[in-house]
Scaffold this motif. Sequence first.
Motif, PDB file in Angstrom:
ATOM      1  N   TRP A   1       1.326  -5.247  13.399  1.00 46.56           N
ATOM      2  CA  TRP A   1       1.981  -4.050  13.954  1.00 46.56           C
ATOM      3  C   TRP A   1       3.462  -4.324  14.201  1.00 46.56           C
ATOM      4  O   TRP A   1       4.306  -3.483  13.896  1.00 46.56           O
TER       5      TRP A   1
ATOM      6  N   THR B   1       8.185   1.866   6.676  1.00 49.23           N
ATOM      7  CA  THR B   1       6.753   2.028   6.965  1.00 49.23           C
ATOM      8  C   THR B   1       6.361   3.502   6.958  1.00 49.23           C
ATOM      9  O   THR B   1       5.319   3.888   6.419  1.00 49.23           O
TER      10      THR B   1
ATOM     11  N   VAL C   1       3.551   5.318   4.674  1.00 47.14           N
ATOM     12  CA  VAL C   1       2.467   6.091   5.292  1.00 47.14           C
ATOM     13  C   VAL C   1       2.447   7.510   4.718  1.00 47.14           C
ATOM     14  O   VAL C   1       1.375   8.078   4.445  1.00 47.14           O
TER      15      VAL C   1
ATOM     16  N   LEU D   1      -3.512  -1.599   7.746  1.00 46.75           N
ATOM     17  CA  LEU D   1      -3.031  -0.802   8.871  1.00 46.75           C
ATOM     18  C   LEU D   1      -2.214   0.385   8.386  1.00 46.75           C
ATOM     19  O   LEU D   1      -2.388   1.520   8.841  1.00 46.75           O
TER      20      LEU D   1
ATOM     21  N   ILE E   1      -3.495   4.298   8.836  1.00 46.04           N
ATOM     22  CA  ILE E   1      -2.691   5.328   9.506  1.00 46.04           C
ATOM     23  C   ILE E   1      -2.437   6.496   8.560  1.00 46.04           C
ATOM     24  O   ILE E   1      -2.590   7.667   8.912  1.00 46.04           O
TER      25      ILE E   1
ATOM     26  N   ALA F   1      -5.729   8.473   8.061  1.00 42.30           N
ATOM     27  CA  ALA F   1      -6.081   9.325   9.203  1.00 42.30           C
ATOM     28  C   ALA F   1      -5.228  10.590   9.235  1.00 42.30           C
ATOM     29  O   ALA F   1      -5.734  11.699   9.433  1.00 42.30           O
ATOM     30  N   LEU F   2      -3.926  10.406   9.016  1.00 42.80           N
ATOM     31  CA  LEU F   2      -3.035  11.568   8.990  1.00 42.80           C
ATOM     32  C   LEU F   2      -3.350  12.471   7.794  1.00 42.80           C
ATOM     33  O   LEU F   2      -3.324  13.707   7.901  1.00 42.80           O
TER      34      LEU F   2
END
Length: 399
Positions: A10, A20, A24, A332, A336, A339-340
């Motif tokens: 993270w 990042t 994403v 990770l 993310i 999920a979005l």
Amino acid sequence: MAIETLRTAWTGLMSHRLRTALTVLGIMIGIASVIVLIAVGKGSSDAVQESIDALGSSTLTVSASPSATTTTGATTSVTLEEADVEALEDAERAPAIKSVAPVLNASSTEIVDGSSEAEPGEFVGTTPAYREAHNYTVQSGQWFTDAQVSERARVVVIGPEVAEELFPGESGVGKTIQVNGTNFQVVGMTKAKGSSGTSSQDDNVFAPITAVEDTLAGYGELSSISVEAVSPDAVEEAEAQANSILESRHELSEGINVINQSSILEASNSSESVFTTLLTWVAAISLVVGGIGVMNIMLVSVTERTREIGIRKAIGARRSDILAQFLTEALLVSAIGGALGIAVGVIGSQFEIAGVQPAVAGYSVVLAAAASLGSGLFFGTYPAMRAARLRPIEALRFE
């Protein structure tokens, strides 16, 4: 160790927030595309299924070709008659047929009620068997009866669109209207069914076939015959029996057209399946592009942190520790983004797209989640292995 690895991953991602965020975003677009495009395909397929169900999935429509071929090979014209209806009603010759309804369409009909006028899409002369075969439900009043057909009663059942044009805000049951100058009494109004292809099933008027023959269309030739099979599984058998009976009656080798609603459904489902598959591949390409973005950011991260990797190895970090760290970062980012993407896809599927109301498929959400993590694992493995294979001395000398 797991918590420490996650914290380190993270921290590494947050040290380059814009980079990042863009990675994403790529994953999110790919995942959202998978869910939305599969939902569009499923919604389109559901709409076709609903339309066919409204028409009657056990219903056959029989019509005569203007150019038919006799058993001797000659070309002739053929028309459907009441005698054909009686032949199809023979339970011994056609055990797969449940009911038969003659259809006589009156053309260019104009309906008047005082100052209100309407021109229905179809003015159908038929019998009560037509209602069940085509899944019509009476919302107010009632459908005309066999007795009214025998009595040649001038009564009609109107669709909701016709009712709205003639009697805004009410059904009009019990009122008398004029159809091309002839009085008919409204005895019922059908429940809304929506459109079927390019035509509306709510812009129709139904009357006893005998009354239509007397006043609007004349005697003799029928427009078509509606045949209902005893069950959806018996449709093909009913189709074969109808063809055999009518070709035998008219001494034809071909010239009787039987439209099978189930065949239309199968053809439509086949088209929708191809459509859905194509959309899924388009979404998959978007997901691959997002995965390439993950690989890119991880390769850049490995290059930038070469000295860090060397220091960690010099003080005792194992190859598996380095591999786990960079794989965790890749997973990770993908998690993310996934999920979005799922959230955006589900929300986006609530809106009509290109005239289709999407229907979210449960499997598409599971597929999207698995694809997200799989993408991170697949595209993050090479950069992670590259980092794990670095030699401490070479990494410490890196500038």
